[in-house]
Write a protein that holds these residues in place. Structure first.
Motif, PDB file in Angstrom:
ATOM      1  N   ILE A 187      25.406  -3.080  16.895  1.00 15.48           N
ATOM      2  CA  ILE A 187      25.972  -4.195  17.659  1.00 15.48           C
ATOM      3  C   ILE A 187      26.548  -5.259  16.723  1.00 15.48           C
ATOM      4  O   ILE A 187      26.337  -5.216  15.515  1.00 15.48           O
ATOM      5  CB  ILE A 187      24.926  -4.792  18.636  1.00 15.48           C
ATOM      6  CG1 ILE A 187      23.705  -5.319  17.882  1.00 15.48           C
ATOM      7  CG2 ILE A 187      24.519  -3.745  19.659  1.00 15.48           C
ATOM      8  CD1 ILE A 187      22.631  -5.865  18.807  1.00 15.48           C
ATOM      9  N   ASP A 188      27.267  -6.181  17.323  1.00 17.21           N
ATOM     10  CA  ASP A 188      27.916  -7.243  16.546  1.00 17.21           C
ATOM     11  C   ASP A 188      26.899  -8.356  16.299  1.00 17.21           C
ATOM     12  O   ASP A 188      26.622  -9.168  17.180  1.00 17.21           O
ATOM     13  CB  ASP A 188      29.132  -7.757  17.326  1.00 17.21           C
ATOM     14  CG  ASP A 188      29.807  -8.940  16.627  1.00 17.21           C
ATOM     15  OD1 ASP A 188      29.239  -9.473  15.659  1.00 17.21           O
ATOM     16  OD2 ASP A 188      30.901  -9.332  17.076  1.00 17.21           O
ATOM     17  N   PHE A 244      25.326  -1.387   8.814  1.00 11.32           N
ATOM     18  CA  PHE A 244      26.112  -2.104   9.824  1.00 11.32           C
ATOM     19  C   PHE A 244      27.502  -1.472   9.911  1.00 11.32           C
ATOM     20  O   PHE A 244      27.960  -0.807   8.972  1.00 11.32           O
ATOM     21  CB  PHE A 244      26.252  -3.586   9.442  1.00 11.32           C
ATOM     22  CG  PHE A 244      24.937  -4.325   9.472  1.00 11.32           C
ATOM     23  CD1 PHE A 244      24.579  -5.084  10.575  1.00 11.32           C
ATOM     24  CD2 PHE A 244      24.056  -4.259   8.398  1.00 11.32           C
ATOM     25  CE1 PHE A 244      23.357  -5.751  10.619  1.00 11.32           C
ATOM     26  CE2 PHE A 244      22.843  -4.923   8.428  1.00 11.32           C
ATOM     27  CZ  PHE A 244      22.492  -5.670   9.540  1.00 11.32           C
ATOM     28  N   THR A 245      28.193  -1.735  11.038  1.00 12.72           N
ATOM     29  CA  THR A 245      29.524  -1.163  11.230  1.00 12.72           C
ATOM     30  C   THR A 245      30.570  -1.860  10.368  1.00 12.72           C
ATOM     31  O   THR A 245      31.508  -1.241   9.876  1.00 12.72           O
ATOM     32  CB  THR A 245      29.893  -1.267  12.728  1.00 12.72           C
ATOM     33  OG1 THR A 245      28.993  -0.408  13.438  1.00 12.72           O
ATOM     34  CG2 THR A 245      31.316  -0.860  13.012  1.00 12.72           C
ATOM     35  N   PHE A 272      31.435  -1.598  18.109  1.00 11.62           N
ATOM     36  CA  PHE A 272      32.538  -0.758  17.628  1.00 11.62           C
ATOM     37  C   PHE A 272      33.476  -0.450  18.796  1.00 11.62           C
ATOM     38  O   PHE A 272      34.648  -0.787  18.765  1.00 11.62           O
ATOM     39  CB  PHE A 272      31.985   0.532  17.011  1.00 11.62           C
ATOM     40  CG  PHE A 272      33.047   1.416  16.423  1.00 11.62           C
ATOM     41  CD1 PHE A 272      33.728   1.051  15.271  1.00 11.62           C
ATOM     42  CD2 PHE A 272      33.365   2.635  17.022  1.00 11.62           C
ATOM     43  CE1 PHE A 272      34.714   1.884  14.729  1.00 11.62           C
ATOM     44  CE2 PHE A 272      34.337   3.469  16.477  1.00 11.62           C
ATOM     45  CZ  PHE A 272      35.008   3.091  15.335  1.00 11.62           C
ATOM     46  N   GLY A 273      32.912   0.151  19.847  1.00 12.94           N
ATOM     47  CA  GLY A 273      33.753   0.545  20.985  1.00 12.94           C
ATOM     48  C   GLY A 273      34.321   1.932  20.762  1.00 12.94           C
ATOM     49  O   GLY A 273      35.514   2.110  20.549  1.00 12.94           O
ATOM     50  N   LEU A 274      33.422   2.945  20.830  1.00 13.52           N
ATOM     51  CA  LEU A 274      33.870   4.337  20.658  1.00 13.52           C
ATOM     52  C   LEU A 274      35.001   4.681  21.614  1.00 13.52           C
ATOM     53  O   LEU A 274      35.866   5.497  21.300  1.00 13.52           O
ATOM     54  CB  LEU A 274      32.705   5.289  20.955  1.00 13.52           C
ATOM     55  CG  LEU A 274      31.594   5.406  19.924  1.00 13.52           C
ATOM     56  CD1 LEU A 274      30.505   6.328  20.459  1.00 13.52           C
ATOM     57  CD2 LEU A 274      32.136   5.941  18.608  1.00 13.52           C
ATOM     58  N   VAL A 275      34.978   4.058  22.786  1.00 12.20           N
ATOM     59  CA  VAL A 275      36.002   4.374  23.800  1.00 12.20           C
ATOM     60  C   VAL A 275      37.418   4.143  23.271  1.00 12.20           C
ATOM     61  O   VAL A 275      38.348   4.813  23.709  1.00 12.20           O
ATOM     62  CB  VAL A 275      35.787   3.553  25.098  1.00 12.20           C
ATOM     63  CG1 VAL A 275      34.673   4.147  25.926  1.00 12.20           C
ATOM     64  CG2 VAL A 275      35.541   2.107  24.793  1.00 12.20           C
ATOM     65  N   VAL A 276      37.568   3.218  22.335  1.00 11.58           N
ATOM     66  CA  VAL A 276      38.912   2.955  21.792  1.00 11.58           C
ATOM     67  C   VAL A 276      39.381   4.174  20.993  1.00 11.58           C
ATOM     68  O   VAL A 276      40.475   4.703  21.221  1.00 11.58           O
ATOM     69  CB  VAL A 276      38.909   1.663  20.938  1.00 11.58           C
ATOM     70  CG1 VAL A 276      40.223   1.506  20.186  1.00 11.58           C
ATOM     71  CG2 VAL A 276      38.643   0.452  21.822  1.00 11.58           C
TER      72      VAL A 276
END
Ligand code: UDP
Length: 417
Positions: A157-158, A182-183, A329-333
């Motif tokens: 998470i952020d 971390f991402t 991150f938002g894997l969906v992107v």
């Protein structure tokens, strides 16, 4: 109850057809050096959300690479998941609901219970590395001890601007780990010792049912069957029903964009994860907002919209939207970009990393900006297609699963057995 997740079998060799050799070759070399290592992944839910999506493919691939890998899910009751969602929100910067002493008790008692079960597992003591994903299971280590393994906390998470109280509390558990991941470097809280930090962005599985190639005819048929009209333009957001994903903002942006593009349809596809008690509340708000508007379609995993349907949405939609306000991150992107579909997305967290160098679509930071970007892409099909293609190439180079496996194996090799 602590549970082991059953996963299928995958062959790393089949990824050669889509993943560059510059990633595949060092991955196989590094895995050979680590052959026989035993790894445990600990997370909070077996479905619904990015972590489960990742592990479902990563675990069988690690096994195929000769790394003996197990995935376990911690047990917890509804009060526990209410606390962990509060903690998740506070770590993403929401400061209105402090973590109370009672919350801490619930959190720690559940960790202790899971730790007891983990310690009584005959394999405990035989692991070389334990990856613990996100805040939900992070206190388990304090009650098990390391059992001879190196422990790695993987934050998805952020956490760039966490509520101070929440981070101070979580840090008491994280400080016992051997390494953290971390991402993005921006997500590392300022008071974490830098030598313990690795930066590894997530990735998608290009061969999973959600991302495998699907011909247009089949994709249209799948969506037609659930009520999407194939001849009309379509925008879609696929997300857990979570306030950070701003689904109500998407509805507002859709209504503005529709003035420019008559006939436009909106699909909101959302999942109900086991560890996400807020989802129903958000679902009710979306339903109330959309029930008198036949151009808005709301779907969930509970009504049978699963991986193949998500694949079809990401392929057939004219534009995919991800209007997040905060996003690890938002894997969906990456999932949408991998299908060559242009994306309009919130300029937050890990999203700009996926769409860097103007690849893949348009970044936005308001409802009006989102509506405008949707209108721009819908009225410029050639420009939109070019953006979709640049996004696909960016995902191919940076965000396919073998790259993530290589980064993680490089990390564990660095820690050593
Ligand atoms: N997802 C899904 N069905 C849904 C909603 C989400 O399969 O109805 C999947 C989505 O395709 C993605 C994951 O759940 O693989 C969400 O990951 P992401 O990193 O975008 O967000 P997170 O939920 O981890 O915040």
């Amino acid at each position: 109850m602590l549970q082991t997740v059953d996963v299928g079998e995958l062959s790393i060799e089949s990824y050669r057809s889509v993943v560059p050799d510059q990633i595949m070759d060092p991955l196989l070399d590094t895995a050979r050096e680590l052959r026989g290592a035993r790894v445990l992944h600990l997370s909070a839910t077996p479905y619904g959300g990015g972590v489960s999506e990742l592990l479902r493919s990563a675990v069988p691939l690690y096994n195929d690479l000769g790394i003996t890998t197990t995935w376990k899910i911690i047990g917890g009751n509804p009060p526990f998941f209410t606390v962990t969602k509060k903690l998740h929100n506070a770590l993403q910067g929401e400061s209105r609901k402090p973590i109370t002493r009672e919350d801490q008790d619930v959190y720690e008692r559940t960790a202790e219970m899971n730790a007891g079960e983990l310690r009584s597992d005959p394999r405990f003591g035989g692991y070389d590395f334990v990856f613990v994903h996100d805040p939900q299971p992070s206190a388990v280590l304090s009650f098990t001890g390391k059992g001879g393994a190196s422990w790695i906390w993987r934050c998805h998470i952020d956490t760039s601007a966490p509520s101070a109280d929440a981070w101070d509390y979580l840090k008491t558990f994280i400080s016992g780990y051997d390494a953290t991941v971390f991402t993005m470097s921006q997500f590392v809280p300022p008071d974490l010792a830098p030598e313990r930090v690795d930066i590894i962005p997530p990735a998608i599985d290009p061969l999973s049912p959600k991302n495998m190639s699907l011909d247009d005819r089949t994709a249209y048929a799948v969506l037609n069957w659930i009520g999407i009209e194939p001849g009309r333009p379509l925008i879609t957001q696929v997300s857990r029903f979570d306030p950070w994903k701003d689904p109500l903002g998407v509805i507002e942006a859709f209504r503005i964009a529709r003035r420019r593009v008559p006939g436009l349809q909106l699909a909101l596809v959302g999942s109900m994860a086991l560890d996400d008690p807020e989802a129903w509340e958000v679902y009710r708000a979306i339903s109330a907002e959309s029930e008198h508007d036949p151009a808005i379609h709301v779907f969930t995993n509970l009504t049978g919209v699963g991986n193949v349907e998500v694949n079809a949405f990401q392929r057939v939609s004219t534009v995919m939207v991800q209007k997040s306000i905060r996003e690890g991150f938002g894997l969906v992107v990456s999932e949408a970009l991998w299908k060559g579909t242009p994306v309009v997305a919130g300029a937050t967290g890990g999203i700009p990393l996926q769409m860097a160098d103007d690849a893949g679509g348009l970044l936005v930071d308001s409802i009006a900006g989102c509506a405008d970007a949707i209108g721009t892409l819908l009225t410029d099909p050639a420009g939109a297609a070019a953006l979709g293609m640049s996004g696909k190439e960016r995902v191919r180079r940076h965000f396919l699963l073998p790259r993530l496996l290589l980064d993680e194996l490089t990390l564990v090799k660095g820690i050593g057995r």
